[in-house]
Design an enzyme around this catalytic site. Structure first.
Site, PDB file in Angstrom:
ATOM      1  CG  HIS A   1      -7.715  -0.409   2.781  1.00 49.80           C
ATOM      2  ND1 HIS A   1      -8.287  -1.125   3.809  1.00 49.80           N
ATOM      3  CD2 HIS A   1      -6.817  -1.242   2.195  1.00 49.80           C
ATOM      4  CE1 HIS A   1      -7.739  -2.329   3.865  1.00 49.80           C
ATOM      5  NE2 HIS A   1      -6.848  -2.426   2.885  1.00 49.80           N
TER       6      HIS A   1
ATOM      7  CD  GLU B   1      -8.065  -3.389  -0.342  1.00 52.50           C
ATOM      8  OE1 GLU B   1      -6.867  -3.156  -0.653  1.00 52.50           O
ATOM      9  OE2 GLU B   1      -8.404  -4.296   0.456  1.00 52.50           O
TER      10      GLU B   1
ATOM     11  CG  HIS C   1      -2.058  -1.014   1.106  1.00 51.17           C
ATOM     12  ND1 HIS C   1      -2.559  -1.474  -0.087  1.00 51.17           N
ATOM     13  CD2 HIS C   1      -2.769  -1.639   2.084  1.00 51.17           C
ATOM     14  CE1 HIS C   1      -3.529  -2.354   0.153  1.00 51.17           C
ATOM     15  NE2 HIS C   1      -3.672  -2.474   1.438  1.00 51.17           N
TER      16      HIS C   1
END
Length: 344
Positions: free
Chosen positions: A175, A309, A101
């Protein structure tokens, strides 16, 4: 329609967007974090349907990425490195041997510039950030704009734009963990989910794609007709067990249906649909969520939320046949995901 602003901890701002139907969305300039989404159930009871911390200071260490904007690259990059133009780029290994991420300098931990806007039909926020060449190990100066728009149709539209002066990987996502039971009353076991996808990506024990695509037919990953999320939590399928008895997998979207995801929570009657231009999404069912986090609505526990996502696949950096995350220098990155809330 209106926008309210409040100072948080003397260093951040929280913006609350409210439409004419009483739906509201609260967003921090820090990380672009969605802290609350308030929507009615079938009886008109308005409740929060996302996971967020009770105490805002806990977002400083937001290792679960609650509600956050993710970038430059959502997901895991194998070995925390990639090759591009005959050059190897090394990234921070913040998830075992891998990069997750965007790393510790990811977009979830920057303070975005925010410009609120209000029209007759919508209310929203335009968030901008410039990521400098070499930041987090990535090449190129990248200009990013993410727009959150709330309409009077109870649509939350997330629009992602970016450009780079060098060819570089980028795939942005959000997220947010959804729980349509409202106020964290139940886990997501009984959420019925449909996903417009016939293939998902096989993972190894480090949750890194192997390079194989698996057809969903005959597996707990077949969401082409809606099914309970709980079907995959206690299943003996190896891919469910690898993910901590649940889902943490990338689904290739077929883009056959008008909507790519539909979520229904029978007890509340709430329904959420998702439409996206992205080629796929990661379905994550909070299999690794700790049991002692102080959330708005109660303590955290496993399976308390579900993430969708929407993004391209970082596996494309190491394997053929996956949706690419490479943005060419001078080209425009433009993607959209729309969440629509209703009840029945």
């Amino acid at each position: 329609m209106n926008i309210e602003t409040k100072d948080v901890l003397g260093m951040w701002k929280e913006y609350t967007l409210t439409n004419d139907l009483g739906m509201s969305v609260s967003v921090l300039d820090y990380g672009g974090i969605i802290t609350k989404i308030i929507v009615p159930d079938r009886n008109g009871n308005r409740e929060n349907v996302v996971l967020g911390y009770k105490n805002y200071q806990d977002y400083n260490q937001n290792s679960n990425y609650f509600g956050a904007l993710i970038g430059r690259v959502g997901g895991r990059i194998q070995g925390a490195s990639f090759e591009l133009g005959n050059k190897t780029y090394n990234l921070a290994a913040n998830n075992g041997n891998n990069h997750l991420h965007g790393g510790p300098e990811g977009f979830h931990q920057v303070i975005w510039e925010v410009a609120p806007f209000l029209t007759e039909e919508a209310v929203g926020l335009s968030l901008t950030h410039k990521s400098m060449d070499g930041e987090g190990g990535y090449p190129g100066n990248i200009d990013v704009t993410v727009t959150y728009t709330l309409t009077n149709e109870n649509e939350l539209d997330l629009n992602y734009l970016a450009s780079s002066d060098q060819t570089s990987p980028i795939t942005l996502t959000n997220h947010t963990y959804f729980n349509l039971s409202g106020s964290l009353k139940n886990t997501v076991h009984e959420h019925r989910v449909a996903i417009d996808s016939s293939k998902f990506v096989e993972l190894d024990k480090e949750l890194i794609p192997t390079g194989n695509l698996i057809h969903v037919e005959g597996t707990p990953f077949d969401f082409r007709d809606d099914r309970l999320l709980g079907d995959g939590f206690n299943d003996d399928t190896e891919q469910n067990k690898i993910a901590g008895n649940g889902y943490d997998h990338y689904f290739i979207l077929d883009h056959i249906s008008d909507t790519q995801v539909t979520v229904q929570e029978p007890a509340s009657g709430r329904v959420m649909t998702l439409k996206t231009t992205q080629p796929g999404l990661v379905l994550y069912t909070a299999n690794g969520l700790a049991e002692d986090l102080n959330l708005a609505g109660g303590l955290s526990r496993k399976y308390l939320g579900v993430c969708f996502e929407t993004q391209a696949s970082p596996a494309s950096l190491h394997h053929e046949g996956f949706p690419s995350v490479i943005l060419q220098a001078g080209e425009k990155y433009s993607e959209q995901t729309v969440f629509t809330f209703s009840s029945k």
